[in-house]
Motif scaffolding. Sequence first.
Motif, PDB file in Angstrom:
ATOM      1  N   UNK A  36      -1.025  21.016  -6.253  1.00  0.00           N
ATOM      2  CA  UNK A  36      -1.095  19.720  -5.571  1.00  0.00           C
ATOM      3  C   UNK A  36      -1.507  18.634  -6.556  1.00  0.00           C
ATOM      4  N   UNK A  37      -2.528  18.910  -7.366  1.00  0.00           N
ATOM      5  CA  UNK A  37      -3.018  17.934  -8.341  1.00  0.00           C
ATOM      6  C   UNK A  37      -1.931  17.580  -9.366  1.00  0.00           C
TER       7      UNK A  37
ATOM      8  N   UNK B 285       0.854  -1.184   0.000  1.00  0.00           N
ATOM      9  CA  UNK B 285       0.000   0.000   0.000  1.00  0.00           C
ATOM     10  C   UNK B 285       0.889   1.233   0.000  1.00  0.00           C
ATOM     11  N   UNK B 286       0.643   2.135  -0.936  1.00  0.00           N
ATOM     12  CA  UNK B 286       1.442   3.344  -1.071  1.00  0.00           C
ATOM     13  C   UNK B 286       0.518   4.547  -0.995  1.00  0.00           C
ATOM     14  N   UNK B 287       0.884   5.508  -0.150  1.00  0.00           N
ATOM     15  CA  UNK B 287       0.113   6.751  -0.037  1.00  0.00           C
ATOM     16  C   UNK B 287       0.975   7.880  -0.581  1.00  0.00           C
ATOM     17  N   UNK B 288       0.481   8.554  -1.604  1.00  0.00           N
ATOM     18  CA  UNK B 288       1.163   9.689  -2.209  1.00  0.00           C
ATOM     19  C   UNK B 288       0.575  10.967  -1.616  1.00  0.00           C
ATOM     20  N   UNK B 289       1.435  11.872  -1.162  1.00  0.00           N
ATOM     21  CA  UNK B 289       0.977  13.110  -0.530  1.00  0.00           C
ATOM     22  C   UNK B 289       1.743  14.290  -1.113  1.00  0.00           C
ATOM     23  N   UNK B 290       1.026  15.373  -1.349  1.00  0.00           N
ATOM     24  CA  UNK B 290       1.647  16.619  -1.798  1.00  0.00           C
ATOM     25  C   UNK B 290       1.077  17.758  -0.964  1.00  0.00           C
TER      26      UNK B 290
END
Length: 123
Positions: A97-98, A76-81
């Motif tokens: 961010x998008x 499981x990978x969570x991408x955050x900006x």
Amino acid sequence: MKVCLPSITANESLGESGIYMEVETRDRHFHVGVGCFIEAYCDGKNILRNRIFHAFGEQAVEFADFKAEEGRCVELVKFVSMYTEMGCPEETLQEAVYRELSGFEKEGYSATSACGSRQMYEL
């Protein structure tokens, strides 16, 4: 120590598969935008299906599912900006961010910053 309590100005979906939240500080009206999305991989293949987003007051929740098989690993990978007005004009926070999250999805973490120079912090 000064406490800066923010108020939420946006809590909504980001594109087709993410969450965007924006807050404004009450003292200086400083905006901070944060977006994220998750992916699930098994043997290098994306296995996440059936995503749905809901805003519950001050919480953003993304529901998703995937098929797991006994004995097989799922990553499981969570991408955050996150951007602030120090790095982007307030009216472009969500777009920045998008774009950065889309870059993560297409090009990995080496994607360039959506608003100029990039600073990387490791935990």
